[in-house]
Scaffold this motif. Structure first.
Motif, PDB file in Angstrom:
ATOM      1  N   LEU A 185      25.829   7.476  10.182  1.00  0.00           N
ATOM      2  CA  LEU A 185      24.587   6.905   9.676  1.00  0.00           C
ATOM      3  C   LEU A 185      23.380   7.617  10.282  1.00  0.00           C
ATOM      4  N   TYR A 186      22.322   7.693   9.490  1.00  0.00           N
ATOM      5  CA  TYR A 186      21.031   8.208   9.929  1.00  0.00           C
ATOM      6  C   TYR A 186      19.979   7.145   9.638  1.00  0.00           C
ATOM      7  N   ARG A 187      19.137   6.854  10.620  1.00  0.00           N
ATOM      8  CA  ARG A 187      18.077   5.849  10.464  1.00  0.00           C
ATOM      9  C   ARG A 187      16.745   6.547  10.272  1.00  0.00           C
ATOM     10  N   GLN A 188      16.167   6.389   9.099  1.00  0.00           N
ATOM     11  CA  GLN A 188      14.872   6.995   8.810  1.00  0.00           C
ATOM     12  C   GLN A 188      13.759   6.225   9.514  1.00  0.00           C
ATOM     13  N   GLY A 189      12.632   6.928   9.751  1.00  0.00           N
ATOM     14  CA  GLY A 189      11.486   6.290  10.370  1.00  0.00           C
ATOM     15  C   GLY A 189      11.656   6.134  11.868  1.00  0.00           C
ATOM     16  N   ILE A 190      10.665   5.513  12.483  1.00  0.00           N
ATOM     17  CA  ILE A 190      10.647   5.299  13.932  1.00  0.00           C
ATOM     18  C   ILE A 190      10.269   3.847  14.192  1.00  0.00           C
ATOM     19  N   GLU A 191      11.138   3.143  14.859  1.00  0.00           N
ATOM     20  CA  GLU A 191      10.917   1.714  15.117  1.00  0.00           C
ATOM     21  C   GLU A 191       9.610   1.471  15.847  1.00  0.00           C
ATOM     22  N   ILE A 209      19.268  15.951  15.750  1.00  0.00           N
ATOM     23  CA  ILE A 209      20.181  14.830  15.920  1.00  0.00           C
ATOM     24  C   ILE A 209      21.453  15.284  16.628  1.00  0.00           C
ATOM     25  N   ASP A 210      22.154  14.304  17.218  1.00  0.00           N
ATOM     26  CA  ASP A 210      23.395  14.555  17.932  1.00  0.00           C
ATOM     27  C   ASP A 210      24.452  13.596  17.386  1.00  0.00           C
ATOM     28  N   LEU A 211      25.413  14.118  16.635  1.00  0.00           N
ATOM     29  CA  LEU A 211      26.428  13.260  16.025  1.00  0.00           C
ATOM     30  C   LEU A 211      27.381  12.660  17.059  1.00  0.00           C
ATOM     31  N   ARG A 212      27.388  13.180  18.267  1.00  0.00           N
ATOM     32  CA  ARG A 212      28.235  12.579  19.296  1.00  0.00           C
ATOM     33  C   ARG A 212      27.764  11.179  19.662  1.00  0.00           C
ATOM     34  N   THR A 213      26.498  10.874  19.372  1.00  0.00           N
ATOM     35  CA  THR A 213      25.965   9.542  19.670  1.00  0.00           C
ATOM     36  C   THR A 213      26.140   8.575  18.510  1.00  0.00           C
ATOM     37  N   ALA A 214      26.618   9.081  17.366  1.00  0.00           N
ATOM     38  CA  ALA A 214      26.766   8.246  16.172  1.00  0.00           C
ATOM     39  C   ALA A 214      28.205   7.780  16.020  1.00  0.00           C
ATOM     40  N   LEU A 269      27.063  -1.916   4.449  1.00  0.00           N
ATOM     41  CA  LEU A 269      26.084  -1.626   5.492  1.00  0.00           C
ATOM     42  C   LEU A 269      24.671  -1.598   4.923  1.00  0.00           C
ATOM     43  N   GLU A 270      24.529  -1.099   3.703  1.00  0.00           N
ATOM     44  CA  GLU A 270      23.221  -1.100   3.043  1.00  0.00           C
ATOM     45  C   GLU A 270      22.710  -2.523   2.861  1.00  0.00           C
ATOM     46  N   GLN A 271      23.573  -3.422   2.438  1.00  0.00           N
ATOM     47  CA  GLN A 271      23.165  -4.817   2.244  1.00  0.00           C
ATOM     48  C   GLN A 271      22.756  -5.471   3.555  1.00  0.00           C
ATOM     49  N   VAL A 272      23.484  -5.182   4.621  1.00  0.00           N
ATOM     50  CA  VAL A 272      23.173  -5.780   5.924  1.00  0.00           C
ATOM     51  C   VAL A 272      21.787  -5.357   6.392  1.00  0.00           C
ATOM     52  N   VAL A 273      21.468  -4.072   6.265  1.00  0.00           N
ATOM     53  CA  VAL A 273      20.173  -3.582   6.734  1.00  0.00           C
ATOM     54  C   VAL A 273      19.043  -4.136   5.866  1.00  0.00           C
ATOM     55  N   VAL A 274      19.214  -4.173   4.563  1.00  0.00           N
ATOM     56  CA  VAL A 274      18.185  -4.725   3.679  1.00  0.00           C
ATOM     57  C   VAL A 274      17.929  -6.196   4.002  1.00  0.00           C
ATOM     58  N   ALA A 275      18.991  -6.954   4.215  1.00  0.00           N
ATOM     59  CA  ALA A 275      18.865  -8.395   4.439  1.00  0.00           C
ATOM     60  C   ALA A 275      18.080  -8.716   5.701  1.00  0.00           C
ATOM     61  N   GLY A 276      18.066  -7.801   6.674  1.00  0.00           N
ATOM     62  CA  GLY A 276      17.344  -8.048   7.907  1.00  0.00           C
ATOM     63  C   GLY A 276      15.844  -7.929   7.796  1.00  0.00           C
ATOM     64  N   GLY A 277      15.345  -7.418   6.676  1.00  0.00           N
ATOM     65  CA  GLY A 277      13.907  -7.263   6.494  1.00  0.00           C
ATOM     66  C   GLY A 277      13.414  -5.905   6.935  1.00  0.00           C
ATOM     67  N   ALA A 278      12.222  -5.533   6.429  1.00  0.00           N
ATOM     68  CA  ALA A 278      11.714  -4.181   6.608  1.00  0.00           C
ATOM     69  C   ALA A 278      10.937  -3.969   7.902  1.00  0.00           C
ATOM     70  N   GLY A 310      18.312  -5.554  10.884  1.00  0.00           N
ATOM     71  CA  GLY A 310      19.587  -5.117  10.323  1.00  0.00           C
ATOM     72  C   GLY A 310      20.284  -4.094  11.194  1.00  0.00           C
ATOM     73  N   TRP A 311      19.513  -3.146  11.735  1.00  0.00           N
ATOM     74  CA  TRP A 311      20.096  -2.135  12.613  1.00  0.00           C
ATOM     75  C   TRP A 311      20.603  -2.761  13.916  1.00  0.00           C
ATOM     76  N   ASP A 312      19.896  -3.778  14.394  1.00  0.00           N
ATOM     77  CA  ASP A 312      20.373  -4.479  15.591  1.00  0.00           C
ATOM     78  C   ASP A 312      21.709  -5.170  15.323  1.00  0.00           C
ATOM     79  N   GLN A 313      21.866  -5.681  14.114  1.00  0.00           N
ATOM     80  CA  GLN A 313      23.132  -6.328  13.769  1.00  0.00           C
ATOM     81  C   GLN A 313      24.276  -5.310  13.759  1.00  0.00           C
ATOM     82  N   LEU A 314      24.004  -4.122  13.242  1.00  0.00           N
ATOM     83  CA  LEU A 314      25.024  -3.070  13.264  1.00  0.00           C
ATOM     84  C   LEU A 314      25.358  -2.682  14.702  1.00  0.00           C
ATOM     85  N   ALA A 315      24.327  -2.541  15.533  1.00  0.00           N
ATOM     86  CA  ALA A 315      24.544  -2.123  16.920  1.00  0.00           C
ATOM     87  C   ALA A 315      25.387  -3.140  17.680  1.00  0.00           C
ATOM     88  N   ALA A 316      25.188  -4.421  17.376  1.00  0.00           N
ATOM     89  CA  ALA A 316      25.960  -5.462  18.058  1.00  0.00           C
ATOM     90  C   ALA A 316      27.451  -5.344  17.760  1.00  0.00           C
TER      91      ALA A 316
END
Length: 535
Positions: A346-352, A397-402, A429-438, A445-451
């Motif tokens: 996965l790649y996360r666009q933007g910067i939190e 990017i470093d795929l070893r961290t993904a 995974l797309e649905q999970v990230v969308v459901a978490g809000g923008a 959503g990304w925090d849910q994946l990380a957990a």
């Protein structure tokens, strides 16, 4: 940040000069060597001077006698400021169309178009290849086809161009390679039929009428449908191999097609198990068949050992449906050309931390620095004239961290679905990230994946082209790694064609608010960057 800009050099000259004796009687010598384009010391060429004592008194400055080296680089600042445009030809066989912007001249359809991706020539340092997309096209939404595309030149053949950066700072097109099907017949840029990547994109002609199999008869979905091309290509990613062949990824399938040196198809990779053109037996995960319209595999590269193709999707996919594609989750796929094994990240666009809601940008290129380190081009669609803070960046990017999604086994909550890929509680995974809000780049959503142990690739900024050169173009799309500190960047000029988003009238594509500068492919070269692989 250093700025060494240099000239292409093709010969090395050695000049020795005796400059007197030291206390021991050994002569002091100097040796000058011409530096070629792409050298680490001077990307545009120059001269390297070595000095030292002739301790063995043979009249030659040997390598073990050198005590100091300096480089004098040939200056060329144009590439790193305004960029350099290759010459282009006009497409002259099309009927005249009045520019909807100015209303006082006809649109210049330019050829042009070599900016969907670029890659360095495998063996000639001052040359690169660039690829076009499907040809001049523009959105056209009607009751008949809400996802229509107008093709002013429906017979246009997607192609690869070979270019050379010359000693006087020009960019010259040397030749074009037209892309062909496996029988050697030129392909087009028209949409693929159902089952091969079709996403309801309907082809229309210059006049706004649908392009039908038989133009003399009325439309019929069965007996006289709109035209498609099973080999049609909207090319976006490009790999050039030392054997003269190419790999190309596109926005239709997405497909990854292997072409020989003459542009004839050899093989292809996609997510469609029934496609018998997959001669080598490679198959992408099924979820890659759910691309968002006009947002396919925008970038493609190969690892330095030549064993693994790595592609990146432009945007979130419609997995399992359209509402799921409204996020900043994009996917990277790696295909082992020897074992046919597939890995997915996965790649996360933007910067939190920038806290710009959403940050649904586009990934438009990927370039391998090693087997695990890559450059990724991430951009918005804004012109600098409209948004001086336009998002035009290159990350490392470093795929070893993904997390390799393909390596995750079913746990109950996590399950591998044959059609949708890895799911969480039955959601993609797309649905999970969308459901978490923008908010905060879809943080929830990304925090849910990380957990659950699912992480995207770490990324660090390499260059912000808006800050660097006030990048004027909307579509920054191609990267060329020249050496470990120098990067070429090119744009997609859309053949000089644009469209009125409200009326869908055709327009000239301008870069400035005064509508005087027509967009064109432009090569920028930025030096002083860290393009070394992540340690």
């Amino acid at each position: 940040m250093k700025r060494t800009t240099l000239a292409v050099a093709v010969a090395a000259a050695l000049a020795l000069a005796a400059c007197g004796n030291d206390n021991d009687g050994a002569a002091s010598l100097t040796a000058d060597k011409t530096l070629a384009f792409g050298s680490e010391e001077c990307w545009f060429g120059g001269t390297q001077t070595a000095t030292g004592l002739d301790t063995n008194r043979n009249g030659v400055l040997d390598a073990d006698e050198v005590t100091d080296t300096t480089a004098s680089c040939t200056p060329n600042t144009t590439f790193g400021t305004t960029g350099v445009r290759p010459a282009f030809e006009l497409i002259t066989h099309l009927p005249p169309v009045l520019d909807d912007v100015t209303g006082d001249h006809n649109i210049e359809f330019r050829r042009g178009g070599f900016g969907s991706d670029m890659v360095g020539h495998p063996t000639i340092a001052n040359r690169y290849y660039a690829i076009t997309d499907r040809g001049p096209n523009a959105d056209l939404k009607t009751d008949y086809a809400p996802t229509g595309k107008r093709f002013p030149d429906p017979g246009y053949v997607p192609r690869i161009g070979e270019f050379e950066v010359t000693a006087d700072g020009q960019v010259i097109k040397l030749r074009e390679i037209l892309l062909k099907d496996r029988s050697g017949v030129n392909i087009t840029g028209l949409p693929n039929p159902a089952g091969l990547g079709y996403t309801n994109e309907v082809a229309f002609g210059m006049d706004g009428n649908p392009l039908l199999v038989d133009p003399a008869l009325p439309f019929d979905a069965v007996t006289n449908p709109t035209v498609t091309d099973p080999y049609g290509l909207d090319a976006e990613g490009l790999v050039a191999l030392a054997d003269g062949t190419f790999w190309v990824s596109d926005e239709y399938g997405p497909h990854i097609i292997h072409y020989n040196a003459d542009g004839i198809e050899i093989d292809r990779i996609n997510a469609f198990a029934a496609d018998d053109r997959r001669m080598g037996g490679y198959l992408l995960p099924a979820e890659f068949g759910k691309r968002r319209p006009n947002r396919g595999m925008e970038g493609l590269t190969i690892t330095p050992d030549g064993k693994t193709l790595v592609g990146i999707m432009q945007s979130a996919m419609s997995n399992p449906n359209g509402p799921a594609n409204k996020s900043n989750l994009t996917r990277i796929v790696a295909v082992d050309l020897e074992s046919k094994a597939v890995a997915q990240y996965l790649y996360r666009q933007g910067i939190e931390s920038e806290d710009i809601s959403g940050q649904e940008y586009s990934n438009s290129a990927i370039v391998a620095l090693s087997d695990t380190s890559f450059l990724v081009l991430e951009r918005d669609g804004a012109f600098h004239r409209d948004n001086p803070q336009a998002f035009k960046r290159v990350y490392k990017i470093d795929l070893r961290t993904a997390t390799n999604l393909e390596a995750i086994t079913d746990t109950g909550t996590l399950a591998q679905d044959a059609a949708a890929g890895l799911t969480i509680g039955g959601q993609t995974l797309e649905q999970v990230v969308v459901a978490g809000g923008a908010a905060q780049a879809f943080k929830a959503g990304w925090d849910q994946l990380a957990a659950l142990g699912i992480r995207p690739a770490d990324k660090t900024l390499v260059v912000d082209m808006t800050a660097e050169v006030q990048y004027p173009h909307d579509k920054m799309e191609g990267l060329w790694v020249i050496n470990s500190s120098t990067l070429g960047v090119i744009n997609d000029d859309d053949f000089g064609l644009w469209v009125n988003g409200a009326t869908f009238a055709l327009q000239q594509k301008y870069l400035d608010s005064a509508n005087t500068i027509i967009d064109g492919n432009t090569l920028y070269i930025i030096d002083g960057l860290d393009l070394n692989p992540v340690p």
